[in-house]
Design a protein around this motif. Structure first.
Motif, PDB file in Angstrom:
ATOM      1  N   GLU A 106       5.678  -9.176 -19.436  1.00 49.76           N
ATOM      2  CA  GLU A 106       5.934 -10.065 -18.316  1.00 49.76           C
ATOM      3  C   GLU A 106       5.281  -9.522 -17.046  1.00 49.76           C
ATOM      4  OE1 GLU A 106      10.273 -11.933 -19.652  1.00 49.76           O
ATOM      5  OE2 GLU A 106      10.086 -10.710 -17.846  1.00 49.76           O
ATOM      6  N   ARG A 107       5.062 -10.432 -16.121  1.00 52.03           N
ATOM      7  CA  ARG A 107       4.527 -10.016 -14.832  1.00 52.03           C
ATOM      8  C   ARG A 107       5.561  -9.150 -14.114  1.00 52.03           C
ATOM      9  NH1 ARG A 107       1.205 -14.398 -11.458  1.00 52.03           N
ATOM     10  NH2 ARG A 107       0.329 -14.466 -13.578  1.00 52.03           N
ATOM     11  N   GLU A 108       5.102  -8.038 -13.555  1.00 57.33           N
ATOM     12  CA  GLU A 108       6.028  -7.124 -12.908  1.00 57.33           C
ATOM     13  C   GLU A 108       5.594  -6.789 -11.489  1.00 57.33           C
ATOM     14  OE1 GLU A 108       6.297  -3.378 -14.946  1.00 57.33           O
ATOM     15  OE2 GLU A 108       4.208  -2.849 -14.526  1.00 57.33           O
ATOM     16  N   PHE A 109       6.583  -6.476 -10.687  1.00 59.55           N
ATOM     17  CA  PHE A 109       6.359  -6.126  -9.292  1.00 59.55           C
ATOM     18  C   PHE A 109       5.671  -4.775  -9.189  1.00 59.55           C
ATOM     19  CE2 PHE A 109       7.024  -5.538  -4.905  1.00 59.55           C
ATOM     20  CZ  PHE A 109       7.625  -4.307  -4.688  1.00 59.55           C
ATOM     21  N   VAL A 110       4.733  -4.669  -8.244  1.00 59.97           N
ATOM     22  CA  VAL A 110       4.054  -3.402  -7.975  1.00 59.97           C
ATOM     23  C   VAL A 110       4.379  -2.913  -6.570  1.00 59.97           C
ATOM     24  CG1 VAL A 110       1.824  -2.245  -7.751  1.00 59.97           C
ATOM     25  CG2 VAL A 110       2.168  -3.939  -9.560  1.00 59.97           C
ATOM     26  N   ALA A 111       4.053  -3.729  -5.559  1.00 60.13           N
ATOM     27  CA  ALA A 111       4.288  -3.315  -4.179  1.00 60.13           C
ATOM     28  C   ALA A 111       4.332  -4.543  -3.279  1.00 60.13           C
ATOM     29  CB  ALA A 111       3.200  -2.354  -3.706  1.00 60.13           C
ATOM     30  N   ALA A 112       5.029  -4.415  -2.158  1.00 59.84           N
ATOM     31  CA  ALA A 112       5.126  -5.518  -1.209  1.00 59.84           C
ATOM     32  C   ALA A 112       5.118  -4.972   0.209  1.00 59.84           C
ATOM     33  CB  ALA A 112       6.396  -6.330  -1.457  1.00 59.84           C
ATOM     34  N   TYR A 161      -4.312  -5.065   0.990  1.00 61.14           N
ATOM     35  CA  TYR A 161      -4.947  -4.038   0.167  1.00 61.14           C
ATOM     36  C   TYR A 161      -3.917  -3.342  -0.728  1.00 61.14           C
ATOM     37  CZ  TYR A 161      -8.416  -4.528   3.906  1.00 61.14           C
ATOM     38  OH  TYR A 161      -9.325  -5.029   4.813  1.00 61.14           O
ATOM     39  N   LEU A 162      -4.411  -2.801  -1.816  1.00 67.25           N
ATOM     40  CA  LEU A 162      -3.597  -1.936  -2.667  1.00 67.25           C
ATOM     41  C   LEU A 162      -4.449  -0.727  -3.026  1.00 67.25           C
ATOM     42  CD1 LEU A 162      -0.832  -1.636  -4.092  1.00 67.25           C
ATOM     43  CD2 LEU A 162      -1.947  -2.529  -6.153  1.00 67.25           C
ATOM     44  N   GLN A 163      -4.137   0.404  -2.419  1.00 70.12           N
ATOM     45  CA  GLN A 163      -4.812   1.649  -2.738  1.00 70.12           C
ATOM     46  C   GLN A 163      -4.089   2.295  -3.907  1.00 70.12           C
ATOM     47  OE1 GLN A 163      -7.657   3.135  -1.346  1.00 70.12           O
ATOM     48  NE2 GLN A 163      -7.412   4.552  -3.074  1.00 70.12           N
ATOM     49  N   MET A 164      -4.816   2.527  -4.983  1.00 73.81           N
ATOM     50  CA  MET A 164      -4.223   3.064  -6.204  1.00 73.81           C
ATOM     51  C   MET A 164      -4.849   4.421  -6.508  1.00 73.81           C
ATOM     52  SD  MET A 164      -4.045  -0.381  -8.544  1.00 73.81           S
ATOM     53  CE  MET A 164      -5.803  -0.447  -8.787  1.00 73.81           C
ATOM     54  N   ASN A 165      -4.044   5.452  -6.467  1.00 74.93           N
ATOM     55  CA  ASN A 165      -4.494   6.818  -6.749  1.00 74.93           C
ATOM     56  C   ASN A 165      -3.801   7.358  -7.993  1.00 74.93           C
ATOM     57  OD1 ASN A 165      -6.003   6.757  -4.334  1.00 74.93           O
ATOM     58  ND2 ASN A 165      -4.259   7.542  -3.152  1.00 74.93           N
ATOM     59  N   SER A 166      -4.342   8.414  -8.545  1.00 78.37           N
ATOM     60  CA  SER A 166      -3.764   9.070  -9.723  1.00 78.37           C
ATOM     61  C   SER A 166      -3.447   8.052 -10.811  1.00 78.37           C
ATOM     62  CB  SER A 166      -2.495   9.837  -9.330  1.00 78.37           C
ATOM     63  OG  SER A 166      -2.767  10.795  -8.337  1.00 78.37           O
ATOM     64  N   ARG A 207       1.973   6.933  -5.596  1.00 75.63           N
ATOM     65  CA  ARG A 207       0.585   6.837  -6.059  1.00 75.63           C
ATOM     66  C   ARG A 207      -0.128   5.629  -5.464  1.00 75.63           C
ATOM     67  NH1 ARG A 207      -0.426   5.832 -11.270  1.00 75.63           N
ATOM     68  NH2 ARG A 207       1.521   4.725 -11.649  1.00 75.63           N
ATOM     69  N   PHE A 208       0.576   4.521  -5.286  1.00 72.77           N
ATOM     70  CA  PHE A 208      -0.012   3.286  -4.770  1.00 72.77           C
ATOM     71  C   PHE A 208       0.492   3.046  -3.349  1.00 72.77           C
ATOM     72  CE2 PHE A 208      -0.594   0.863  -9.073  1.00 72.77           C
ATOM     73  CZ  PHE A 208      -1.255   1.957  -9.599  1.00 72.77           C
ATOM     74  N   THR A 209      -0.403   2.494  -2.516  1.00 69.05           N
ATOM     75  CA  THR A 209      -0.045   2.164  -1.133  1.00 69.05           C
ATOM     76  C   THR A 209      -0.532   0.768  -0.802  1.00 69.05           C
ATOM     77  OG1 THR A 209      -0.240   4.494  -0.480  1.00 69.05           O
ATOM     78  CG2 THR A 209      -0.243   2.847   1.278  1.00 69.05           C
ATOM     79  N   ILE A 210       0.371  -0.049  -0.299  1.00 71.08           N
ATOM     80  CA  ILE A 210       0.007  -1.402   0.129  1.00 71.08           C
ATOM     81  C   ILE A 210      -0.159  -1.415   1.637  1.00 71.08           C
ATOM     82  CG2 ILE A 210       2.427  -2.128   0.302  1.00 71.08           C
ATOM     83  CD1 ILE A 210       1.524  -4.930  -0.610  1.00 71.08           C
ATOM     84  N   SER A 211      -1.126  -2.192   2.104  1.00 72.25           N
ATOM     85  CA  SER A 211      -1.345  -2.352   3.546  1.00 72.25           C
ATOM     86  C   SER A 211      -1.913  -3.742   3.789  1.00 72.25           C
ATOM     87  CB  SER A 211      -2.291  -1.269   4.079  1.00 72.25           C
ATOM     88  OG  SER A 211      -3.560  -1.358   3.454  1.00 72.25           O
ATOM     89  N   ARG A 212      -1.947  -4.151   5.045  1.00 75.71           N
ATOM     90  CA  ARG A 212      -2.487  -5.476   5.365  1.00 75.71           C
ATOM     91  C   ARG A 212      -3.176  -5.424   6.719  1.00 75.71           C
ATOM     92  NH1 ARG A 212       2.335  -9.630   5.475  1.00 75.71           N
ATOM     93  NH2 ARG A 212       0.669 -11.080   6.099  1.00 75.71           N
ATOM     94  N   ASP A 213      -4.146  -6.319   6.862  1.00 75.91           N
ATOM     95  CA  ASP A 213      -4.849  -6.507   8.126  1.00 75.91           C
ATOM     96  C   ASP A 213      -4.790  -7.997   8.427  1.00 75.91           C
ATOM     97  OD1 ASP A 213      -6.636  -6.828  10.221  1.00 75.91           O
ATOM     98  OD2 ASP A 213      -8.047  -5.340   9.469  1.00 75.91           O
ATOM     99  N   ALA A 257       7.817  -0.347  -3.047  1.00 78.38           N
ATOM    100  CA  ALA A 257       6.991  -0.110  -4.234  1.00 78.38           C
ATOM    101  C   ALA A 257       7.880   0.098  -5.451  1.00 78.38           C
ATOM    102  CB  ALA A 257       6.098   1.113  -4.028  1.00 78.38           C
ATOM    103  N   ALA A 258       7.369  -0.299  -6.592  1.00 80.89           N
ATOM    104  CA  ALA A 258       8.084  -0.070  -7.845  1.00 80.89           C
ATOM    105  C   ALA A 258       8.163   1.427  -8.127  1.00 80.89           C
ATOM    106  CB  ALA A 258       7.363  -0.775  -8.985  1.00 80.89           C
ATOM    107  N   ASP A 259       9.209   1.814  -8.841  1.00 83.15           N
ATOM    108  CA  ASP A 259       9.390   3.234  -9.153  1.00 83.15           C
ATOM    109  C   ASP A 259       8.178   3.809  -9.886  1.00 83.15           C
ATOM    110  OD1 ASP A 259      12.966   2.970  -9.891  1.00 83.15           O
ATOM    111  OD2 ASP A 259      11.878   3.140  -7.990  1.00 83.15           O
ATOM    112  N   SER A 260       7.576   2.997 -10.732  1.00 83.92           N
ATOM    113  CA  SER A 260       6.473   3.477 -11.567  1.00 83.92           C
ATOM    114  C   SER A 260       5.215   3.805 -10.775  1.00 83.92           C
ATOM    115  CB  SER A 260       6.144   2.437 -12.646  1.00 83.92           C
ATOM    116  OG  SER A 260       5.795   1.206 -12.033  1.00 83.92           O
ATOM    117  N   VAL A 261       5.094   3.287  -9.553  1.00 83.13           N
ATOM    118  CA  VAL A 261       3.876   3.520  -8.768  1.00 83.13           C
ATOM    119  C   VAL A 261       4.141   4.223  -7.446  1.00 83.13           C
ATOM    120  CG1 VAL A 261       2.867   1.450  -9.791  1.00 83.13           C
ATOM    121  CG2 VAL A 261       3.891   1.316  -7.500  1.00 83.13           C
TER     122      VAL A 261
END
Length: 124
Positions: free
Chosen positions: A44-50, A80-85, A67-73, A60-64
């Motif tokens: 199923e579709r799952e939440f990542v970040a808001a 944006y979604l910066q995904m590391n590691s 490691r992941f950072t959401i931002s907006r302009d 952010a979801a516990d799983s990310v």
């Protein structure tokens, strides 16, 4: 007509990074929260970040988390979604969406407009 277009997906090795972008058009969403979700095959579709409308509050979801950072302009109508590691289990199609409320929501049913998605594949 509202449009959300994601970009930045691709194939990356485990431990690598990617930056997803989502450009929206058709109307102003500066007072709406925005979110990123993902869907892997057979799941199923799952939440990542808001992020909230001003960008000062994120979730952010516990799983990310960490490691992941959401931002907006808002001036560029872009989220944006910066995904590391990155890990192989991060492999999925990633979607951005416009929330119904100004807050950073992790509930998929609280999002009204969706992009077409961008594929992220993480190899081990």
């Amino acid at each position: 007509q509202v449009q959300l277009v994601e970009s930045g997906g691709g194939v990356v090795q485990a431990g690598g990074s990617l930056r997803l972008s989502c450009v929206y058009s058709g109307r102003t969403f500066t007072t709406n929260g925005m979110g990123w979700f993902r869907q892997a095959p057979g799941k199923e579709r799952e939440f990542v970040a808001a992020i909230n409308w001003r960008g000062g509050n994120t979730k952010a979801a516990d799983s990310v988390r960490g490691r992941f950072t959401i931002s907006r302009d808002n001036a560029k109508n872009t989220v944006y979604l910066q995904m590391n590691s990155l890990k192989p289990e991060d492999t999925a199609v990633y979607y951005c969406a416009v929330g119904r409320r100004p807050i950073a929501s992790g509930v998929v049913n609280e999002y009204d407009y969706w992009g077409q998605g961008t594929q992220v594949t993480v190899s081990s």
